[in-house]
Scaffold this active site. Structure first.
Site, PDB file in Angstrom:
ATOM      1  N   SER A 147       0.858  -1.184   0.000  1.00 33.22           N
ATOM      2  CA  SER A 147       0.000   0.000   0.000  1.00 33.22           C
ATOM      3  C   SER A 147       0.892   1.231   0.000  1.00 33.22           C
ATOM      4  O   SER A 147       1.600   1.493   0.973  1.00 33.22           O
ATOM      5  CB  SER A 147      -0.904   0.005   1.231  1.00 33.22           C
ATOM      6  OG  SER A 147      -1.405   1.311   1.437  1.00 33.22           O
ATOM      7  N   HIS A 177      -0.962  -1.192  -4.484  1.00 34.91           N
ATOM      8  CA  HIS A 177      -2.266  -0.936  -3.865  1.00 34.91           C
ATOM      9  C   HIS A 177      -2.402   0.569  -3.640  1.00 34.91           C
ATOM     10  O   HIS A 177      -1.611   1.189  -2.935  1.00 34.91           O
ATOM     11  CB  HIS A 177      -2.385  -1.717  -2.549  1.00 34.91           C
ATOM     12  CG  HIS A 177      -3.733  -1.600  -1.913  1.00 34.91           C
ATOM     13  ND1 HIS A 177      -4.832  -2.319  -2.357  1.00 34.91           N
ATOM     14  CD2 HIS A 177      -4.185  -0.846  -0.875  1.00 34.91           C
ATOM     15  CE1 HIS A 177      -5.884  -2.015  -1.618  1.00 34.91           C
ATOM     16  NE2 HIS A 177      -5.518  -1.110  -0.712  1.00 34.91           N
ATOM     17  N   ASP A 231      -4.652   3.602  -2.409  1.00 30.79           N
ATOM     18  CA  ASP A 231      -5.775   3.927  -1.521  1.00 30.79           C
ATOM     19  C   ASP A 231      -6.317   5.329  -1.765  1.00 30.79           C
ATOM     20  O   ASP A 231      -5.623   6.321  -1.546  1.00 30.79           O
ATOM     21  CB  ASP A 231      -5.313   3.825  -0.058  1.00 30.79           C
ATOM     22  CG  ASP A 231      -5.146   2.381   0.378  1.00 30.79           C
ATOM     23  OD1 ASP A 231      -6.095   1.590   0.201  1.00 30.79           O
ATOM     24  OD2 ASP A 231      -4.070   2.045   0.905  1.00 30.79           O
ATOM     25  N   MET A 262      -9.003   8.133  -0.693  1.00 33.48           N
ATOM     26  CA  MET A 262      -9.896   8.536   0.410  1.00 33.48           C
ATOM     27  C   MET A 262     -10.386   9.959   0.183  1.00 33.48           C
ATOM     28  O   MET A 262      -9.650  10.794  -0.344  1.00 33.48           O
ATOM     29  CB  MET A 262      -9.142   8.466   1.736  1.00 33.48           C
ATOM     30  CG  MET A 262      -8.505   7.110   2.001  1.00 33.48           C
ATOM     31  SD  MET A 262      -7.729   7.057   3.627  1.00 33.48           S
ATOM     32  CE  MET A 262      -6.933   5.444   3.538  1.00 33.48           C
ATOM     33  N   HIS A 322      -8.183   1.115  -4.682  1.00 37.08           N
ATOM     34  CA  HIS A 322      -9.154   0.858  -3.610  1.00 37.08           C
ATOM     35  C   HIS A 322      -9.866   2.176  -3.315  1.00 37.08           C
ATOM     36  O   HIS A 322      -9.309   3.067  -2.690  1.00 37.08           O
ATOM     37  CB  HIS A 322      -8.386   0.322  -2.384  1.00 37.08           C
ATOM     38  CG  HIS A 322      -9.229   0.183  -1.157  1.00 37.08           C
ATOM     39  ND1 HIS A 322      -8.685  -0.036   0.105  1.00 37.08           N
ATOM     40  CD2 HIS A 322     -10.570   0.209  -0.972  1.00 37.08           C
ATOM     41  CE1 HIS A 322      -9.652  -0.113   0.998  1.00 37.08           C
ATOM     42  NE2 HIS A 322     -10.801   0.030   0.377  1.00 37.08           N
ATOM     43  N   MET A 362     -12.221   4.510  -1.458  1.00 33.23           N
ATOM     44  CA  MET A 362     -12.940   4.747  -0.196  1.00 33.23           C
ATOM     45  C   MET A 362     -13.575   6.118  -0.339  1.00 33.23           C
ATOM     46  O   MET A 362     -13.204   7.088   0.338  1.00 33.23           O
ATOM     47  CB  MET A 362     -11.949   4.699   0.979  1.00 33.23           C
ATOM     48  CG  MET A 362     -11.454   3.296   1.273  1.00 33.23           C
ATOM     49  SD  MET A 362      -9.943   3.254   2.254  1.00 33.23           S
ATOM     50  CE  MET A 362      -8.732   3.330   0.945  1.00 33.23           C
ATOM     51  N   MET A 398     -11.591  -6.001   4.472  1.00 29.59           N
ATOM     52  CA  MET A 398     -10.856  -5.095   5.351  1.00 29.59           C
ATOM     53  C   MET A 398     -10.648  -5.760   6.700  1.00 29.59           C
ATOM     54  O   MET A 398     -11.596  -6.244   7.315  1.00 29.59           O
ATOM     55  CB  MET A 398     -11.648  -3.789   5.566  1.00 29.59           C
ATOM     56  CG  MET A 398     -11.852  -2.920   4.342  1.00 29.59           C
ATOM     57  SD  MET A 398     -10.350  -2.464   3.473  1.00 29.59           S
ATOM     58  CE  MET A 398      -9.429  -1.602   4.746  1.00 29.59           C
ATOM     59  N   ASP A 430      -6.767  -6.602   3.611  1.00 29.87           N
ATOM     60  CA  ASP A 430      -6.193  -5.251   3.701  1.00 29.87           C
ATOM     61  C   ASP A 430      -6.286  -4.721   5.121  1.00 29.87           C
ATOM     62  O   ASP A 430      -7.384  -4.490   5.623  1.00 29.87           O
ATOM     63  CB  ASP A 430      -6.954  -4.333   2.731  1.00 29.87           C
ATOM     64  CG  ASP A 430      -6.367  -2.933   2.648  1.00 29.87           C
ATOM     65  OD1 ASP A 430      -5.325  -2.662   3.276  1.00 29.87           O
ATOM     66  OD2 ASP A 430      -6.970  -2.102   1.938  1.00 29.87           O
TER      67      ASP A 430
HETATM   68  C1  DX5 Z   1      -6.668   1.476   5.053  1.00 31.24           C
HETATM   69  C2  DX5 Z   1      -6.114   1.174   3.695  1.00 31.24           C
HETATM   70  C3  DX5 Z   1      -5.018   0.174   3.706  1.00 31.24           C
HETATM   71  C4  DX5 Z   1      -3.816   0.573   4.509  1.00 31.24           C
HETATM   72  C5  DX5 Z   1      -2.973  -0.642   4.783  1.00 31.24           C
HETATM   73  O1  DX5 Z   1      -7.806   2.245   4.948  1.00 31.24           O
HETATM   74  O2  DX5 Z   1      -7.125   0.684   2.850  1.00 31.24           O
HETATM   75  O3  DX5 Z   1      -4.663  -0.209   2.392  1.00 31.24           O
HETATM   76  O4  DX5 Z   1      -3.052   1.555   3.904  1.00 31.24           O
HETATM   77  O5  DX5 Z   1      -1.911  -0.267   5.582  1.00 31.24           O
HETATM   78  P1  DX5 Z   1      -1.372  -1.186   6.769  1.00 31.24           P
HETATM   79  O6  DX5 Z   1      -0.778  -2.410   6.153  1.00 31.24           O
HETATM   80  O7  DX5 Z   1      -0.346  -0.314   7.410  1.00 31.24           O
HETATM   81  O8  DX5 Z   1      -2.516  -1.521   7.681  1.00 31.24           O
HETATM   82 ZN    ZN Z   2      -6.564  -0.283   0.907  1.00 29.62          ZN
END
Ligand code: DX5
Ligand code: ZN
Length: 235
Positions: free
Chosen positions: A10, A35, A37, A39, A71, A73, A142, A184
């Site tokens: 990630s 990966h 992310d 948000m 991903h 969010m 998750m 994840d």
């Molecule tokens: C959380 C993200 C994850 C996160 C994972 O909302 O979707 O992908 O970055 O990071 P670690 O491995 O540090 O939990």
């Molecule tokens: Zn993620």
């Protein structure tokens, strides 16, 4: 035959000032998928990166042979899907709670040339899969509440992985089509064996891999990636 396990760093935990270099180094150290992310400070209480950054990393990701796993969010989902497809996303996953028309969003992702997937928060039931298995290429569970890297793995995710594995295996047996099962949140070298045994085949890891985010040594991931691979080899 040994199982195929994919590791998906990630990049949320990477050094953003050197993102391209970080991606090149981390994939070359033995990982498979970027990966990514996304948000929006609305669906989750944090704000990160969008299509512009995806577009900026697409060439380097392709060069090192890594897929970009976006991903989402964010809420709403549909408006931004074509933008990510144009920006080089290979896989796009979203949370069912964030889309009013889940079936339509899954179609939209595929129509834009990407693999599609659903993401399940720790308390979100797997029933959302009931009528859309044929439109799903990846199931993402998750094991933390989404929003931040560096959180602790929630143990009930193991039981949920077993249930998701059973659904996917039954579906694959019937249709011959493969669906990836990704986990994840809070994955590390200590818990990855249990997670793999519970059924995951694709492992997101942020903090565990980018532990020394500011270190300039390009080989600094090698140790932890080797540890993760060695642990997986025992499964
Ligand atoms: C959380 C993200 C994850 C996160 C994972 O909302 O979707 O992908 O970055 O990071 P670690 O491995 O540090 O939990
Ligand atoms: Zn993620």
């Amino acid at each position: 035959m040994s199982k195929t396990f994919r590791i998906a760093p990630s990049i949320l935990s990477a050094n953003f000032a050197k993102l391209g270099q970080e991606i090149e180094n981390v994939i070359k150290s033995g990982t498979d998928i970027v990966h990514f992310d996304v948000m929006d400070n609305h669906f989750v209480p944090n704000l990160t990166i969008g299509p512009l950054v995806c577009d900026a990393i697409r060439d380097i990701s392709k060069e090192v042979g890594a897929l970009i796993d976006v991903h989402l969010m964010i809420e709403p989902v549909d408006r931004i899907v074509p933008d990510f497809a144009k920006a080089g996303a290979n896989i796009i996953t979203f949370h069912p709670e964030a889309s009013t028309h889940i079936d339509r969003t899954l179609n939209l992702i595929r129509d834009n040339g990407c693999k599609s997937g659903l993401v399940f928060n720790p308390a979100t039931p797997l029933n959302y899969l009931d009528y859309v298995m044929d439109k799903v290429d990846m199931v993402l569970l998750m094991s933390v509440n989404p929003g931040f890297g560096g959180q602790k793995f929630i143990p009930s995710a193991l039981q949920k992985l077993r249930e998701a594995r059973a659904r996917i295996d039954a579906y694959t047996k019937e249709t011959g089509r493969e669906i990836w099962l990704e986990i994840d949140g809070g994955v590390n070298a200590q818990n990855i064996v249990d997670i793999a045994r519970a059924g995951a085949d694709t492992f997101v890891a942020g903090n565990a891999i980018f532990t020394k985010g500011q270190d300039s040594d390009p080989n600094r991931y090698d140790t932890v990636v080797k540890e993760l691979r060695a642990a997986l080899a025992t499964v």
